[in-house]
Design an enzyme around this catalytic site. Structure first.
Site, mmCIF file in Angstrom:
data_model
loop_
_atom_site.group_PDB
_atom_site.id
_atom_site.type_symbol
_atom_site.label_atom_id
_atom_site.label_comp_id
_atom_site.label_asym_id
_atom_site.label_seq_id
_atom_site.Cartn_x
_atom_site.Cartn_y
_atom_site.Cartn_z
ATOM 1 N N LYS A 70 -6.650 -11.517 2.393
ATOM 2 C CA LYS A 70 -5.923 -10.551 1.565
ATOM 3 C C LYS A 70 -6.416 -10.669 0.139
ATOM 4 O O LYS A 70 -6.644 -11.772 -0.363
ATOM 5 C CB LYS A 70 -4.416 -10.910 1.615
ATOM 6 C CG LYS A 70 -3.529 -9.925 0.893
ATOM 7 C CD LYS A 70 -3.144 -8.766 1.778
ATOM 8 C CE LYS A 70 -2.492 -7.619 0.991
ATOM 9 N NZ LYS A 70 -3.470 -6.771 0.285
ATOM 10 N N LYS A 94 -3.441 -18.838 -3.613
ATOM 11 C CA LYS A 94 -2.225 -18.111 -4.000
ATOM 12 C C LYS A 94 -1.367 -17.754 -2.784
ATOM 13 O O LYS A 94 -0.158 -17.979 -2.769
ATOM 14 C CB LYS A 94 -2.648 -16.829 -4.740
ATOM 15 C CG LYS A 94 -1.526 -16.083 -5.411
ATOM 16 C CD LYS A 94 -1.984 -14.712 -5.930
ATOM 17 C CE LYS A 94 -3.190 -14.789 -6.823
ATOM 18 N NZ LYS A 94 -3.563 -13.470 -7.400
ATOM 19 N N LYS A 106 -11.509 -11.138 -1.803
ATOM 20 C CA LYS A 106 -11.564 -10.290 -2.991
ATOM 21 C C LYS A 106 -12.732 -9.342 -2.851
ATOM 22 O O LYS A 106 -13.722 -9.646 -2.169
ATOM 23 C CB LYS A 106 -11.776 -11.146 -4.246
ATOM 24 C CG LYS A 106 -11.306 -10.457 -5.505
ATOM 25 C CD LYS A 106 -9.802 -10.508 -5.593
ATOM 26 C CE LYS A 106 -9.276 -10.128 -6.940
ATOM 27 N NZ LYS A 106 -7.890 -10.604 -7.094
ATOM 28 N N THR A 190 3.773 -7.532 -9.936
ATOM 29 C CA THR A 190 3.103 -8.681 -10.554
ATOM 30 C C THR A 190 3.840 -9.081 -11.826
ATOM 31 O O THR A 190 4.114 -10.269 -12.064
ATOM 32 C CB THR A 190 1.625 -8.348 -10.836
ATOM 33 O OG1 THR A 190 1.030 -7.859 -9.633
ATOM 34 C CG2 THR A 190 0.861 -9.569 -11.304
ATOM 35 N N ASN A 221 -1.538 -2.826 -16.212
ATOM 36 C CA ASN A 221 -0.346 -2.690 -15.374
ATOM 37 C C ASN A 221 0.517 -3.961 -15.363
ATOM 38 O O ASN A 221 1.721 -3.907 -15.618
ATOM 39 C CB ASN A 221 -0.773 -2.319 -13.953
ATOM 40 C CG ASN A 221 0.420 -2.168 -13.032
ATOM 41 O OD1 ASN A 221 1.306 -1.358 -13.289
ATOM 42 N ND2 ASN A 221 0.478 -2.977 -11.990
ATOM 43 N N SER A 359 2.698 -6.847 -1.705
ATOM 44 C CA SER A 359 1.673 -6.308 -0.790
ATOM 45 C C SER A 359 1.978 -6.737 0.646
ATOM 46 O O SER A 359 1.849 -5.954 1.591
ATOM 47 C CB SER A 359 0.291 -6.833 -1.165
ATOM 48 O OG SER A 359 -0.317 -6.018 -2.134
#
Ligand code: GLU
Length: 437
Positions: A70, A94, A106, A190, A221, A359
């Site tokens: 992810k 994470k 990523k 986030t 953001n 997510s």
């Protein structure tokens, strides 16, 4: 260039300290030393003037021991294979720190997205998915937004995947627009998660929001939603910055009108006061980005890119604590200086995990077909973060280590445990009798 593993023969690395505390088998150390899969693509894009340009892109799946990988996709002119690899490693940690059933990945494209038209951006986004189609999927690797990518881009990517598959597969990508299977609460997740981690830390320190001044580097953001929610919670935001500069006010700033103004004028320099529908521009003190980093504030929030604090500027910082909303904003040499100076670093792999937690909730909703209202999403985010952040802060206190080391112990400990459950060197060694002596 950054190296997530921060290996250097002369220095104990971030990870050596972690493995020493974990006392785990060498298997985890061996497997986590390298990415599982690095996929390198060149994406041809028809430009508006008829010419053809090729953009270099990557998808790196670092480790999938705990589940499908992810992680976001970034569009940035400085994206490299090394950067994407480091970011995929941090995603692995994470997801494990907050106990999600995911590994880490990523993606990135080396491009300045601001130089593209909207249609060129759409063609590039669709081209990226065509290029990496074979390695992504809802049970394999699930992308999401990152630097310079957003819900619209995720919508194009999900649509491209659906066209290739000739069926809707919303769980292949998260951070989508609401109408295309996105989740309530994903856009602010986030920033919201980062504020929650800060609140938990402040409470443990016996401080309340009203006592704390905050400077925010990075007003994208994540930085914006953090600043907005922190302002609402009573923290005093004295400075914010973007790539073009910073503004400062002793009295405190209201991030919301600044954000609206920035989007209208593409400038952070001015500021608007709004009284009902009447908005008036007022000038604030301006600072350079470096001056913002060196402000005498309680909390310095790093919400831009990696490697902002290095050994060159770490000694100049005056903040009491750093909140890492970006991935990797403090490099490992700076970590040592900050520790010596007594500056607490609340680490990225915990602080910015709110994005990937929501997510995960989006992916669960896509797979079950059961969609939840915003309060349910926020409650699930808050419960998970409370549990995992408390555990991490407690681990740091018990083991007398930095918050970063504690987070890595928590994350890598879970990955090592999962690896161990498939059998380790000692298990197999004992069985064939060769290594047991
Ligand atoms: N790009 C975000 C991160 O670095 C979100 C990743 C995701 O939602 O998968 O955590």
């Amino acid at each position: 260039m950054i190296d997530a593993r921060q290996s250097n023969d002369d220095n104990p690395t971030r990870l050596d300290v972690v493995y020493d505390h974990l006392n785990t088998s060498d298997d985890a150390r061996e497997r986590l030393a390298k990415a599982k899969l690095a996929f390198h693509v060149n994406i041809p894009v028809r430009m508006d003037d008829g010419s053809l340009r090729t953009f270099e892109g990557w998808r790196v799946q670092y480790d999938d021991t705990r589940g499908p990988t992810k992680g976001g996709i970034r569009f940035h002119p400085q994206v490299t294979a090394e950067e994407v690899t480091s970011l995929s490693f941090w995603m692995t940690i994470k997801c494990a720190v907050v106990d999600l059933p995911f590994g880490g990945a990523k993606g990135g494209v080396n491009v300045d997205p601001k130089s593209l038209s909207r249609l060129e951006l759409e063609r590039l986004s669709r081209g990226y998915i065509r290029a990496v189609y074979d390695v992504v999927g809802p049970d394999r690797d699930i992308p999401a937004p990152d630097v310079n990518t957003n819900a619209t881009i995720m919508g194009w990517m999900a649509d491209e995947y659906a066209q290739i598959e000739r069926r809707q597969v919303p769980a292949v990508i998260t951070g989508k627009p609401l109408g295309l299977g996105g989740s309530e609460g994903r856009v602010a997740a986030t920033g919201r998660g980062a504020l929650q981690v800060l609140n938990i830390w402040a409470k443990r320190e016996g401080k309340s929001p009203e006592d704390l001044t905050v400077a925010v580097q990075g007003f994208g953001n994540a930085g914006y939603h953090f600043a907005r929610l922190a302002h609402e919670a009573g923290y005093k935001i004295v400075a914010v910055s973007d790539s073009k500069g910073a503004i400062y006010s002793d009295e405190g700033l209201d991030p919301e009108p600044i954000w609206r103004h920035k989007h209208k004028t593409r400038k952070l320099k001015g500021m608007v006061y709004c009284d009902a529908s009447v908005c008036e521009e007022a000038a604030f003190d301006t600072l350079t980005n470096d001056e913002l980093l060196e402000l005498d504030v309680d909390i310095l929030v790093l919400a831009a890119l990696e490697n902002v604090i290095t050994k060159d500027n770490a000694s100049k910082l005056k903040a009491a604590a750093i909140l890492e909303i970006a991935n990797g904003p403090v490099n490992f040499e700076a970590d040592e200086t900050l520790e010596d100076k007594g500056i607490a670093v609340l680490p990225d792999v915990l602080v910015n995990s709110g994005g990937v937690i929501v997510s995960y909730l989006e992916w669960v909703q896509n797979r079950s077909g059961d969609y939840w209202p915003q309060d349910v999403v926020e409650k699930r985010l808050a419960e998970r973060l409370d549990r995992e952040a408390e555990a991490c802060f407690q681990l740091a206190a018990d083991k007398k280590v930095s918050f970063r080391t504690a987070a890595y112990i928590q994350g890598i400990g879970r990955i090592a445990e999962a690896m161990g459950q498939r059998g380790t060197a000692s298990y197999f060694g004992e069985q064939d009798g060769r290594k047991s002596a």
